[in-house]
Scaffold this motif. Structure first.
Motif, PDB file in Angstrom:
ATOM      1  N   VAL A  20       6.109   2.402  -0.342  1.00  9.98           N
ATOM      2  CA  VAL A  20       7.439   1.818  -0.578  1.00  9.98           C
ATOM      3  C   VAL A  20       7.620   1.500  -2.061  1.00  9.98           C
ATOM      4  O   VAL A  20       8.658   1.807  -2.641  1.00  9.98           O
ATOM      5  N   ARG A  21       6.618   0.899  -2.673  1.00 16.52           N
ATOM      6  CA  ARG A  21       6.710   0.566  -4.104  1.00 16.52           C
ATOM      7  C   ARG A  21       6.935   1.818  -4.947  1.00 16.52           C
ATOM      8  O   ARG A  21       7.730   1.814  -5.887  1.00 16.52           O
ATOM      9  N   LEU A  22       6.239   2.907  -4.622  1.00 24.13           N
ATOM     10  CA  LEU A  22       6.437   4.168  -5.354  1.00 24.13           C
ATOM     11  C   LEU A  22       7.850   4.698  -5.144  1.00 24.13           C
ATOM     12  O   LEU A  22       8.503   5.137  -6.092  1.00 24.13           O
ATOM     13  N   ARG A  23       8.336   4.651  -3.922  1.00 21.31           N
ATOM     14  CA  ARG A  23       9.693   5.139  -3.629  1.00 21.31           C
ATOM     15  C   ARG A  23      10.741   4.282  -4.318  1.00 21.31           C
ATOM     16  O   ARG A  23      11.761   4.779  -4.775  1.00 21.31           O
ATOM     17  N   ARG A  37      -4.449  -3.290   8.947  1.00 19.50           N
ATOM     18  CA  ARG A  37      -4.108  -3.928   7.668  1.00 19.50           C
ATOM     19  C   ARG A  37      -4.075  -2.895   6.545  1.00 19.50           C
ATOM     20  O   ARG A  37      -3.167  -2.891   5.723  1.00 19.50           O
ATOM     21  N   ASP A  38      -5.054  -2.001   6.527  1.00 20.06           N
ATOM     22  CA  ASP A  38      -5.098  -0.961   5.493  1.00 20.06           C
ATOM     23  C   ASP A  38      -3.861  -0.071   5.559  1.00 20.06           C
ATOM     24  O   ASP A  38      -3.324   0.343   4.528  1.00 20.06           O
ATOM     25  N   ASP A  39      -3.392   0.217   6.773  1.00 22.63           N
ATOM     26  CA  ASP A  39      -2.188   1.031   6.922  1.00 22.63           C
ATOM     27  C   ASP A  39      -0.965   0.321   6.342  1.00 22.63           C
ATOM     28  O   ASP A  39      -0.147   0.941   5.654  1.00 22.63           O
ATOM     29  N   VAL A  40      -0.827  -0.965   6.628  1.00 23.38           N
ATOM     30  CA  VAL A  40       0.320  -1.706   6.093  1.00 23.38           C
ATOM     31  C   VAL A  40       0.252  -1.752   4.563  1.00 23.38           C
ATOM     32  O   VAL A  40       1.266  -1.574   3.883  1.00 23.38           O
ATOM     33  N   LEU A  41      -0.935  -1.951   4.016  1.00 22.71           N
ATOM     34  CA  LEU A  41      -1.077  -1.938   2.553  1.00 22.71           C
ATOM     35  C   LEU A  41      -0.724  -0.568   1.973  1.00 22.71           C
ATOM     36  O   LEU A  41      -0.041  -0.475   0.943  1.00 22.71           O
ATOM     37  N   ALA A  42      -1.144   0.500   2.657  1.00 22.55           N
ATOM     38  CA  ALA A  42      -0.803   1.859   2.196  1.00 22.55           C
ATOM     39  C   ALA A  42       0.708   2.087   2.294  1.00 22.55           C
ATOM     40  O   ALA A  42       1.311   2.691   1.396  1.00 22.55           O
ATOM     41  N   ALA A  43       1.319   1.596   3.361  1.00 25.13           N
ATOM     42  CA  ALA A  43       2.769   1.732   3.508  1.00 25.13           C
ATOM     43  C   ALA A  43       3.499   0.975   2.395  1.00 25.13           C
ATOM     44  O   ALA A  43       4.471   1.482   1.829  1.00 25.13           O
ATOM     45  N   LEU A  44       3.014  -0.216   2.065  1.00 28.58           N
ATOM     46  CA  LEU A  44       3.642  -0.989   0.979  1.00 28.58           C
ATOM     47  C   LEU A  44       3.502  -0.272  -0.364  1.00 28.58           C
ATOM     48  O   LEU A  44       4.434  -0.280  -1.175  1.00 28.58           O
ATOM     49  N   ARG A  45       2.354   0.367  -0.597  1.00 27.50           N
ATOM     50  CA  ARG A  45       2.199   1.157  -1.831  1.00 27.50           C
ATOM     51  C   ARG A  45       3.203   2.309  -1.848  1.00 27.50           C
ATOM     52  O   ARG A  45       3.823   2.582  -2.876  1.00 27.50           O
ATOM     53  N   GLY A  89      10.369   2.874  -7.088  1.00 36.37           N
ATOM     54  CA  GLY A  89      10.214   2.966  -8.529  1.00 36.37           C
ATOM     55  C   GLY A  89       9.438   1.807  -9.127  1.00 36.37           C
ATOM     56  O   GLY A  89       9.420   1.634 -10.336  1.00 36.37           O
ATOM     57  N   GLY A  90       8.830   0.995  -8.292  1.00 37.06           N
ATOM     58  CA  GLY A  90       8.019  -0.109  -8.785  1.00 37.06           C
ATOM     59  C   GLY A  90       8.812  -1.301  -9.287  1.00 37.06           C
ATOM     60  O   GLY A  90       8.247  -2.323  -9.640  1.00 37.06           O
ATOM     61  N   GLY A  91      10.137  -1.197  -9.334  1.00 35.43           N
ATOM     62  CA  GLY A  91      10.950  -2.270  -9.893  1.00 35.43           C
ATOM     63  C   GLY A  91      11.211  -3.416  -8.940  1.00 35.43           C
ATOM     64  O   GLY A  91      11.157  -4.573  -9.314  1.00 35.43           O
ATOM     65  N   ARG A  92      11.525  -3.094  -7.681  1.00 32.14           N
ATOM     66  CA  ARG A  92      11.874  -4.147  -6.729  1.00 32.14           C
ATOM     67  C   ARG A  92      10.739  -4.366  -5.746  1.00 32.14           C
ATOM     68  O   ARG A  92      10.257  -3.433  -5.113  1.00 32.14           O
ATOM     69  N   ARG A  93      10.304  -5.607  -5.630  1.00 33.04           N
ATOM     70  CA  ARG A  93       9.268  -5.943  -4.660  1.00 33.04           C
ATOM     71  C   ARG A  93       9.917  -6.118  -3.294  1.00 33.04           C
ATOM     72  O   ARG A  93      10.911  -6.816  -3.163  1.00 33.04           O
ATOM     73  N   PRO A  94       9.351  -5.501  -2.261  1.00 31.27           N
ATOM     74  CA  PRO A  94       9.984  -5.602  -0.942  1.00 31.27           C
ATOM     75  C   PRO A  94       9.715  -6.939  -0.264  1.00 31.27           C
ATOM     76  O   PRO A  94       8.684  -7.575  -0.479  1.00 31.27           O
ATOM     77  N   LEU A  95      10.665  -7.344   0.555  1.00 32.32           N
ATOM     78  CA  LEU A  95      10.435  -8.422   1.505  1.00 32.32           C
ATOM     79  C   LEU A  95       9.702  -7.805   2.678  1.00 32.32           C
ATOM     80  O   LEU A  95       9.926  -6.633   3.008  1.00 32.32           O
ATOM     81  N   VAL A  96       8.826  -8.559   3.325  1.00 35.18           N
ATOM     82  CA  VAL A  96       8.087  -8.034   4.472  1.00 35.18           C
ATOM     83  C   VAL A  96       8.369  -8.945   5.659  1.00 35.18           C
ATOM     84  O   VAL A  96       8.205 -10.164   5.568  1.00 35.18           O
ATOM     85  N   LEU A  97       8.797  -8.344   6.760  1.00 33.33           N
ATOM     86  CA  LEU A  97       9.144  -9.066   7.975  1.00 33.33           C
ATOM     87  C   LEU A  97       8.298  -8.511   9.110  1.00 33.33           C
ATOM     88  O   LEU A  97       8.269  -7.292   9.325  1.00 33.33           O
ATOM     89  N   GLY A  98       7.590  -9.378   9.820  1.00 32.09           N
ATOM     90  CA  GLY A  98       6.771  -8.930  10.933  1.00 32.09           C
ATOM     91  C   GLY A  98       6.920  -9.837  12.128  1.00 32.09           C
ATOM     92  O   GLY A  98       7.261 -11.011  11.996  1.00 32.09           O
TER      93      GLY A  98
END
Length: 134
Positions: free
Chosen positions: A108-111, A98-106, A113-122
């Motif tokens: 992605v948000r930095l890449r 879970r911590d890895d997925v949260l780090a990956a999402l952070r 630019g913080g403007g678009r929130r990603p959709l997450v599919l699992g």
């Protein structure tokens, strides 16, 4: 409302067996990035201009299942896809996954630019991790 419609469209695309057969331009090969120091803490990015979509693979938290075909499929249809890996249970105990997925999402948000929130599919374990991240 647009986000809900996009989510419904994603689900419909996955459930439709004929959807994967539709012709679309081939996206460029994915580019690998690291979001942590462990060898499995990486993201392969396909596409670069559409809405961000993070894919989290299944596999019982103990093996990797290959979602690169779907990642390329979504990228060919305009998404910027982040095919995300995480440490397996043979690498680290819960809640490392879970911590890895949260780090990956952070990452992605930095890449993004913080403007678009990603959709997450699992899928399977990845679905559980996507829900945990939410």
């Amino acid at each position: 409302m647009r986000r809900t419609l996009l989510s419904v469209a994603l689900c419909g695309a996955l459930l439709s067996s004929s959807a994967a057969a539709q012709a679309a331009p081939e996206p460029p090969p994915g580019q690998l990035f690291r979001y942590g120091t462990h060898p499995r803490q990486n993201i392969t990015v396909y596409g670069d201009s559409g809405p961000p979509l993070v894919i989290v693979h299944g596999g019982y938290w103990s093996k990797d299942t290959d979602w690169s075909g779907w990642a390329r499929w979504f990228a060919a249809r305009g998404f910027t896809v982040y095919d995300t890996d995480y440490r397996l249970t043979s690498d680290a105990v819960w809640p490392a996954q879970r911590d890895d997925v949260l780090a990956a999402l952070r990452w992605v948000r930095l890449r993004e630019g913080g403007g678009r929130r990603p959709l997450v599919l699992g899928s399977s374990a990845g679905g559980h991790l996507a829900l945990q991240a939410g």
